[in-house]
Design a protein around this motif. Structure first.
Motif, PDB file in Angstrom:
ATOM      1  N   UNK A 179       0.826  -1.211   0.000  1.00 51.95           N
ATOM      2  CA  UNK A 179       0.000   0.000   0.000  1.00 51.95           C
ATOM      3  C   UNK A 179       0.860   1.260   0.000  1.00 51.95           C
ATOM      4  N   UNK A 180       1.972   1.208  -0.723  1.00 53.59           N
ATOM      5  CA  UNK A 180       2.828   2.377  -0.864  1.00 53.59           C
ATOM      6  C   UNK A 180       3.763   2.636   0.295  1.00 53.59           C
ATOM      7  N   UNK A 181       3.797   1.749   1.292  1.00 48.55           N
ATOM      8  CA  UNK A 181       4.679   1.903   2.454  1.00 48.55           C
ATOM      9  C   UNK A 181       5.780   0.849   2.377  1.00 48.55           C
ATOM     10  N   UNK A 182       7.020   1.247   2.649  1.00 52.42           N
ATOM     11  CA  UNK A 182       8.135   0.310   2.633  1.00 52.42           C
ATOM     12  C   UNK A 182       8.210  -0.446   3.953  1.00 52.42           C
ATOM     13  N   UNK A 183       8.300  -1.772   3.849  1.00 47.45           N
ATOM     14  CA  UNK A 183       8.407  -2.638   5.022  1.00 47.45           C
ATOM     15  C   UNK A 183       9.663  -3.500   4.895  1.00 47.45           C
ATOM     16  N   UNK A 184      10.252  -3.851   6.040  1.00 49.62           N
ATOM     17  CA  UNK A 184      11.368  -4.793   6.060  1.00 49.62           C
ATOM     18  C   UNK A 184      10.967  -5.971   6.943  1.00 49.62           C
ATOM     19  N   UNK A 185      11.444  -7.163   6.600  1.00 50.85           N
ATOM     20  CA  UNK A 185      11.067  -8.327   7.390  1.00 50.85           C
ATOM     21  C   UNK A 185      11.633  -9.611   6.826  1.00 50.85           C
ATOM     22  N   UNK A 186      10.854 -10.654   6.914  1.00 49.75           N
ATOM     23  CA  UNK A 186      11.297 -11.972   6.469  1.00 49.75           C
ATOM     24  C   UNK A 186      10.150 -12.673   5.760  1.00 49.75           C
ATOM     25  N   UNK A 187      10.457 -13.747   5.037  1.00 53.67           N
ATOM     26  CA  UNK A 187       9.401 -14.433   4.310  1.00 53.67           C
ATOM     27  C   UNK A 187       9.448 -15.934   4.567  1.00 53.67           C
ATOM     28  N   UNK A 188       8.399 -16.587   4.136  1.00 55.18           N
ATOM     29  CA  UNK A 188       8.259 -18.030   4.307  1.00 55.18           C
ATOM     30  C   UNK A 188       7.551 -18.550   3.064  1.00 55.18           C
ATOM     31  N   UNK A 189       8.126 -19.542   2.423  1.00 55.83           N
ATOM     32  CA  UNK A 189       7.548 -20.108   1.207  1.00 55.83           C
ATOM     33  C   UNK A 189       7.048 -21.521   1.508  1.00 55.83           C
ATOM     34  N   UNK A 190       5.818 -21.803   1.134  1.00 51.50           N
ATOM     35  CA  UNK A 190       5.251 -23.131   1.360  1.00 51.50           C
ATOM     36  C   UNK A 190       4.244 -23.430   0.246  1.00 51.50           C
ATOM     37  N   UNK A 191       3.737 -24.641   0.233  1.00 52.88           N
ATOM     38  CA  UNK A 191       2.780 -25.027  -0.801  1.00 52.88           C
ATOM     39  C   UNK A 191       1.351 -24.980  -0.254  1.00 52.88           C
ATOM     40  N   UNK A 192       0.483 -24.396  -1.037  1.00 55.56           N
ATOM     41  CA  UNK A 192      -0.926 -24.297  -0.695  1.00 55.56           C
ATOM     42  C   UNK A 192      -1.692 -25.009  -1.799  1.00 55.56           C
ATOM     43  N   UNK A 193      -2.211 -26.194  -1.472  1.00 50.89           N
ATOM     44  CA  UNK A 193      -2.881 -27.034  -2.477  1.00 50.89           C
ATOM     45  C   UNK A 193      -2.006 -27.240  -3.711  1.00 50.89           C
ATOM     46  N   UNK A 194      -0.723 -27.474  -3.463  1.00 47.31           N
ATOM     47  CA  UNK A 194       0.211 -27.774  -4.538  1.00 47.31           C
ATOM     48  C   UNK A 194       0.867 -26.572  -5.176  1.00 47.31           C
ATOM     49  N   UNK A 195       0.391 -25.366  -4.850  1.00 47.53           N
ATOM     50  CA  UNK A 195       0.947 -24.143  -5.440  1.00 47.53           C
ATOM     51  C   UNK A 195       1.860 -23.450  -4.433  1.00 47.53           C
ATOM     52  N   UNK A 196       3.037 -23.031  -4.906  1.00 50.59           N
ATOM     53  CA  UNK A 196       3.964 -22.342  -4.007  1.00 50.59           C
ATOM     54  C   UNK A 196       3.466 -20.925  -3.740  1.00 50.59           C
ATOM     55  N   UNK A 197       3.395 -20.579  -2.451  1.00 54.47           N
ATOM     56  CA  UNK A 197       2.990 -19.232  -2.048  1.00 54.47           C
ATOM     57  C   UNK A 197       4.059 -18.647  -1.127  1.00 54.47           C
ATOM     58  N   UNK A 198       4.104 -17.328  -1.097  1.00 56.81           N
ATOM     59  CA  UNK A 198       5.081 -16.605  -0.279  1.00 56.81           C
ATOM     60  C   UNK A 198       4.343 -15.770   0.755  1.00 56.81           C
ATOM     61  N   UNK A 199       4.694 -15.952   2.026  1.00 53.70           N
ATOM     62  CA  UNK A 199       4.153 -15.118   3.097  1.00 53.70           C
ATOM     63  C   UNK A 199       5.263 -14.198   3.593  1.00 53.70           C
ATOM     64  N   UNK A 200       4.921 -12.955   3.842  1.00 51.86           N
ATOM     65  CA  UNK A 200       5.889 -11.942   4.282  1.00 51.86           C
ATOM     66  C   UNK A 200       5.401 -11.305   5.566  1.00 51.86           C
ATOM     67  N   UNK A 201       6.275 -11.226   6.554  1.00 53.58           N
ATOM     68  CA  UNK A 201       5.944 -10.506   7.789  1.00 53.58           C
ATOM     69  C   UNK A 201       7.013  -9.470   8.039  1.00 53.58           C
ATOM     70  N   UNK A 202       6.599  -8.288   8.436  1.00 58.13           N
ATOM     71  CA  UNK A 202       7.583  -7.233   8.645  1.00 58.13           C
ATOM     72  C   UNK A 202       6.993  -6.055   9.383  1.00 58.13           C
ATOM     73  N   UNK A 203       7.775  -4.983   9.399  1.00 58.75           N
ATOM     74  CA  UNK A 203       7.369  -3.753  10.065  1.00 58.75           C
ATOM     75  C   UNK A 203       7.803  -2.586   9.189  1.00 58.75           C
ATOM     76  N   UNK A 204       7.070  -1.480   9.264  1.00 59.26           N
ATOM     77  CA  UNK A 204       7.389  -0.309   8.462  1.00 59.26           C
ATOM     78  C   UNK A 204       8.855   0.072   8.653  1.00 59.26           C
TER      79      UNK A 204
END
Length: 449
Positions: free
Chosen positions: A370-395
């Motif tokens: 939403x136009x704000x820069x965030x820094x953090x870490x990610x986690x990649x896993x499979x969701x019903x066979x499809x690879x998805x990326x989750x990102x958690x961070x802070x402004x």
């Protein structure tokens, strides 16, 4: 065959209502369970359990008949709450990402109310006791923050793991001072704060069940024991909220809640400023026990529990602020920044040993949401066979303050910005669900292309 990943992600941002039950009848039912337990214990010559007195319904104006919530916001709330859980075993970040196992567990039912999905009811996928306990935390904290936000609209609300905070002052396990230790303790402290003003602390105990309302009543009776274990200032003047989340098989999820009102204020020392929050946390050796006659000039009546007396208010306020900061930096995946906010007894060394590139000068991952820069870490896993990326961070700007140990400046900045974060939970540029909290944290997910 399950839904494709993109359909699952769209479902995550679908808002549903969660019913809230808080009435005088509920308080009476819980009191009856407590009375029956007392009677049984008397018959066995067992010590009676001390429970928080005066539990009553939360006024409708403070919580409404229901709360609107998306599954993704719920998972963000749960992830932030759990990120320091079991940190003594170095599992904090794993607990945080574990919330993602519920990506397909919730859906709508009976019109507009949230319920378990077919996936959520699958016993192979979800061990029921774990599911009800963990989802119960997410629902409880979402409602608690809503209630306190309505009551204190000019304040921020932080969720702090009670176990982490208490370890800085009290030995919670072992043989020392075992006489007055309480084995049942609040699960969370909710700190209601704004820069330059005293903080107010609300104790929270969360329970959850797949059973009937009678089981919820029993759980709330036990939760009343948990929140009686900590007193701040004068005994019996610490506010508390107890939650029991009823998660039936196909019917809507219902959150049962009662509260005890009180003061719970951590007074600022004379002349203190927000900069006082920047000093490193230190462990103290406070002897467990609550003197129920404290401040009344009567003979001491010491019972089990943990008492934060006025002379410790400034220290405990700093412990809460630093534990909050530790949770935020752990949410970004950082070990080194997290360690600086924890004392030895709180598990500092475990986070010193866990580090990655994001804890140094160069952050691990940076994204714009939403136009704000965030820094953090990610986690990649499979969701019903499809690879998805989750990102958690802070402004990014808030993270700079936390990484440099400037807790006071972080709080000034976060409090100023708390009304400016977007409520839109789908970011077209990111191409997936996003959840922004008032603390400046973000949880986002998308199909990995």
């Amino acid at each position: 065959m399950g839904k494709n990943a993109e359909a699952v992600l769209r479902d995550l941002v679908q808002p549903w209502n969660v019913a809230i039950h808080s009435t005088a009848g509920l308080a009476g039912s819980v009191s009856a369970v407590s009375d029956a337990d007392d009677e049984e214990r008397r018959g066995k010559n067992q010590e009676l359990l001390r429970r928080k007195p005066g539990l009553h319904a939360v006024p409708v104006g403070d919580r409404g008949q229901s709360i609107e919530l998306t599954p993704w916001k719920l998972l963000h709330t749960l992830g932030r709450a759990n990120v320091l859980a079991r940190q003594g075993a170095g599992r904090g970040l794993a607990e945080h990402w574990a919330s993602l196992k519920y990506c397909q567990a919730l859906n709508g039912n009976h019109g507009s109310f949230m319920a378990l999905s077919d996936e959520g009811r699958n016993p192979i996928r979800h061990y029921k006791a774990v599911q009800s306990g963990e989802l119960g935390i997410g629902f409880a904290l979402a409602v608690a923050q809503e209630v306190l936000g309505r009551r204190y609209p000019d304040h921020s609300v932080s969720v702090i793991d009670a176990e982490i905070a208490l370890r800085a002052g009290w030995t919670l396990t072992g043989k020392d001072h075992a006489t007055h230790r309480a084995s049942k303790r609040p699960h969370f402290f909710l700190e209601v704060w704004k820069p330059g003003a005293p903080s107010k602390v609300v104790l929270v105990a969360c329970k959850g069940t797949h059973g009937k309302p009678a089981q919820v009543h029993a759980q709330l009776s036990t939760a009343a024991v948990h929140v009686e274990a900590v007193h701040i200032g004068r005994p019996d003047e610490t506010p508390a909220m107890v939650f029991g989340t009823e998660i039936p098989g196909t019917d809507p999820i219902t959150l049962h809640v009662l509260e005890a009102t009180g003061n719970g204020t951590l007074r600022l020392p004379t002349g203190a400023a927000e900069d006082d929050l920047d000093s490193p946390p230190e462990d103290r050796a406070v002897v467990p026990g609550i003197d129920l006659a404290w401040g009344a000039g009567e003979k001491p009546r010491v019972v089990s529990g943990y008492h934060v007396r006025p002379e410790d208010h400034g220290w405990f306020r700093r412990i809460l602020a630093h534990a909050d900061a530790a949770g935020l930096t752990a949410f970004t995946g950082g070990g080194e920044p997290t360690a600086r906010y924890l004392s030895k007894r709180q598990g500092k060394r475990h986070f010193e040993q866990y580090t990655h590139a994001g804890t140094g000068i160069v952050q691990d991952i940076a994204y714009s949401v939403h136009g704000v820069d965030f820094v953090g870490t990610d986690h990649v896993f499979r969701l019903n066979g499809t690879r998805v990326e989750a990102f958690s961070g802070i402004a990014k700007d808030l993270f700079k303050d936390l990484a440099a140990g400037r807790v006071g400046e972080y709080r000034q900045g976060a409090h100023t910005l708390r009304g400016e974060w977007s409520d839109e939970q789908w970011d077209a540029k990111w191409n997936g669900p996003v959840s922004l909290n008032q603390d400046g944290s973000v949880l986002a997910i998308r199909v990995l292309r």
